[in-house]
Design a protein around this motif. Sequence first.
Motif, mmCIF file in Angstrom:
data_model
loop_
_atom_site.group_PDB
_atom_site.id
_atom_site.type_symbol
_atom_site.label_atom_id
_atom_site.label_comp_id
_atom_site.label_asym_id
_atom_site.label_seq_id
_atom_site.Cartn_x
_atom_site.Cartn_y
_atom_site.Cartn_z
ATOM 1 N N PRO A 142 0.797 -1.148 0.220
ATOM 2 C CA PRO A 142 -0.177 -0.072 0.113
ATOM 3 C C PRO A 142 0.917 1.031 -0.435
ATOM 4 O O PRO A 142 1.470 1.359 0.584
ATOM 5 C CB PRO A 142 -0.941 -0.562 0.959
ATOM 6 C CG PRO A 142 -0.493 -1.666 1.971
ATOM 7 C CD PRO A 142 0.775 -2.106 1.093
ATOM 8 N N GLU A 143 0.286 2.486 -1.156
ATOM 9 C CA GLU A 143 0.757 3.681 -0.965
ATOM 10 C C GLU A 143 0.538 4.666 0.048
ATOM 11 O O GLU A 143 -0.923 4.813 0.246
ATOM 12 C CB GLU A 143 1.678 4.548 -1.547
ATOM 13 C CG GLU A 143 2.024 2.729 -3.095
ATOM 14 C CD GLU A 143 1.650 3.889 -4.954
ATOM 15 O OE1 GLU A 143 1.563 5.028 -4.482
ATOM 16 O OE2 GLU A 143 2.064 2.842 -5.263
ATOM 17 N N PHE A 144 0.887 5.247 0.385
ATOM 18 C CA PHE A 144 0.713 6.419 1.782
ATOM 19 C C PHE A 144 -0.611 7.661 0.793
ATOM 20 O O PHE A 144 -1.675 7.672 1.543
ATOM 21 C CB PHE A 144 1.658 7.486 1.996
ATOM 22 C CG PHE A 144 1.230 8.280 3.287
ATOM 23 C CD1 PHE A 144 1.360 7.637 4.504
ATOM 24 C CD2 PHE A 144 1.212 9.976 2.904
ATOM 25 C CE1 PHE A 144 0.754 8.659 5.651
ATOM 26 C CE2 PHE A 144 0.971 10.420 3.995
ATOM 27 C CZ PHE A 144 0.656 10.540 5.557
ATOM 28 N N VAL A 145 -1.459 7.858 -0.104
ATOM 29 C CA VAL A 145 -1.629 8.130 -1.233
ATOM 30 C C VAL A 145 -2.791 7.434 -0.639
ATOM 31 O O VAL A 145 -3.784 8.062 -0.772
ATOM 32 C CB VAL A 145 -1.712 8.430 -1.790
ATOM 33 C CG1 VAL A 145 -0.558 9.347 -2.336
ATOM 34 C CG2 VAL A 145 -0.967 7.451 -3.134
ATOM 35 N N LYS A 148 -4.606 7.987 3.157
ATOM 36 C CA LYS A 148 -4.681 9.898 2.678
ATOM 37 C C LYS A 148 -6.260 9.757 2.520
ATOM 38 O O LYS A 148 -7.565 9.948 3.029
ATOM 39 C CB LYS A 148 -4.153 10.508 1.786
ATOM 40 C CG LYS A 148 -3.872 11.184 3.453
ATOM 41 C CD LYS A 148 -2.231 12.019 2.089
ATOM 42 C CE LYS A 148 -2.626 13.870 2.429
ATOM 43 N NZ LYS A 148 -2.143 14.122 1.935
ATOM 44 N N GLU A 152 -8.791 10.837 4.953
ATOM 45 C CA GLU A 152 -9.299 12.212 4.352
ATOM 46 C C GLU A 152 -11.119 11.819 5.136
ATOM 47 O O GLU A 152 -11.221 12.792 5.069
ATOM 48 C CB GLU A 152 -9.024 12.492 3.274
ATOM 49 C CG GLU A 152 -7.963 13.495 3.998
ATOM 50 C CD GLU A 152 -7.617 13.649 2.387
ATOM 51 O OE1 GLU A 152 -7.867 13.203 1.415
ATOM 52 O OE2 GLU A 152 -5.969 14.514 2.578
ATOM 53 N N LYS A 216 -2.993 15.015 10.061
ATOM 54 C CA LYS A 216 -2.006 13.527 10.094
ATOM 55 C C LYS A 216 -1.634 12.247 10.381
ATOM 56 O O LYS A 216 -1.158 11.263 10.230
ATOM 57 C CB LYS A 216 -0.587 14.535 10.352
ATOM 58 C CG LYS A 216 -0.095 15.364 9.059
ATOM 59 C CD LYS A 216 0.611 14.799 7.801
ATOM 60 C CE LYS A 216 -0.762 15.195 7.038
ATOM 61 N NZ LYS A 216 -0.318 16.829 6.355
ATOM 62 N N ASP A 219 -3.754 10.047 8.737
ATOM 63 C CA ASP A 219 -3.196 9.632 7.866
ATOM 64 C C ASP A 219 -2.660 8.161 8.013
ATOM 65 O O ASP A 219 -2.844 7.373 7.576
ATOM 66 C CB ASP A 219 -2.854 10.477 6.827
ATOM 67 C CG ASP A 219 -3.708 11.569 6.721
ATOM 68 O OD1 ASP A 219 -4.732 11.552 6.899
ATOM 69 O OD2 ASP A 219 -3.097 12.603 6.128
ATOM 70 N N TYR A 223 -2.597 4.421 7.530
ATOM 71 C CA TYR A 223 -1.690 3.614 6.593
ATOM 72 C C TYR A 223 -0.331 2.710 7.319
ATOM 73 O O TYR A 223 -0.715 1.983 5.953
ATOM 74 C CB TYR A 223 -0.010 4.854 6.118
ATOM 75 C CG TYR A 223 0.383 4.476 5.325
ATOM 76 C CD1 TYR A 223 0.697 3.910 4.587
ATOM 77 C CD2 TYR A 223 2.207 4.803 5.741
ATOM 78 C CE1 TYR A 223 1.832 3.657 3.109
ATOM 79 C CE2 TYR A 223 3.235 3.989 5.170
ATOM 80 C CZ TYR A 223 2.963 3.935 4.333
ATOM 81 O OH TYR A 223 3.817 3.164 3.379
#
Lengths: 282, 135
Positions: A142-145, A148, A152, A216, A219, A223
């Motif tokens: 998995p990527e952070f975006v 996110k 969100e 943050k 997030d 993650y």
Amino acid sequence: MPGEQDIKRHIKSVKSTQQITKAMKMVAASKLRKTQKAAVISRPYTEKLEQLLEHVIASLEVKTHSLMIARPVKNVGIVLLTSDRGLAGGYNTNLLRMVATQEAKFKDVGIKYIAVGRKGFDFVRKGGRNLQEDFSNISDTPEFVEAKVIAELVVDSYEEGMYDEVYLAYQQFISTIQQQPVLKKLLPIAGEAGAAPSEYIFEPHRAKVLDVLLPKYIDNEVYHALLEAKASEHGARMVAMGASTDNANEMLEKLALSYNRARQAAITREISEIVAGANALS
Amino acid sequence: MEKVLKLQIITPEKIALDQEINSLVVPAFQGLMGILPNHAPLVTGLHPGVLKYTKEEEEHFFFVSEGFLEVAKNTVTILADAAEKPREIDVERAREAKVRAQKRLKKRAKSLDVARARLALQRAIARIRAAEHRE
């Protein structure tokens, strides 16, 4: 008793299935390694962020931020992290069973799900549960975006008052062969206010820093959970596929035995037929 | 008195930089902020932007996304969602992102999260600017 040809065909099909399970096991092992590496790399960020957050919260006199204040619980949100595909042993089943039992705890409150992964989506839809949003096709590492986007949505829904508490449900990675289904509270954020004054200067001021720091933190929590869930999935799939490969081996041994038996029986029958024929002639 | 300070740029996906430097300028919430060795302990938020640091008289640039900066014990730690060296930046993608964000801000759809769209625009512009400093 099945004939020689039937057994031969069966052996062939088991062998080709075994090849697939073997390949899947190896692929899962390599994906697991990558995901674990990403988890190790994310550690310094997590540590620093948690340290900073603890510090800032401790220096507050009272909890002021909406993401930290506990409200009377009327609605809860559950972010359900499952896999898109099966063939991962009890990975999804165990998690969903845990979630189903935990639902009893929220008897008098509304539950809504944010499903990440097809299996969780099916669980919500087929069980007649409420769904807010569903995500699928999360990367193998998995990527952070990706986290996110989910985070969100969660934070916005919480701030709008759609939820009074939000939980993350996922398989915690313990080791390659072991996962633990967990239901972890994501919001409101816990922490002791007024524990210690701070020697830091805050620019522009504490509240503003907190405004950015808390989302943050969410997030990063999401993650982290995504990484854990994926690592667990790869681990579970690797073990399940390893077991199938072993089972196929066992099956092949048995089949080889009955194939040989069938062959021998056929030969014996032929010989006795020939002998009988020869006897009849003489 | 120390002549150098340590700079660490950490993202969830990597440690982007870990070096001893002489000075630093960052895009903080209240504008550009310069940091020299022996700075007092400080915590501030960062806007997406271009960070500049000097090391042995030489200037270096870095793209940082929104995040935080902490100064403590002569070490600057930057926690950012993303951080890239100028030569790592995908300029094409940044240009596309810029156009996309501008369109969205112009249209002002009802569902638009203005703050988020602005951030996306800032990120794209910062990336393009940082990429101009390719060595």
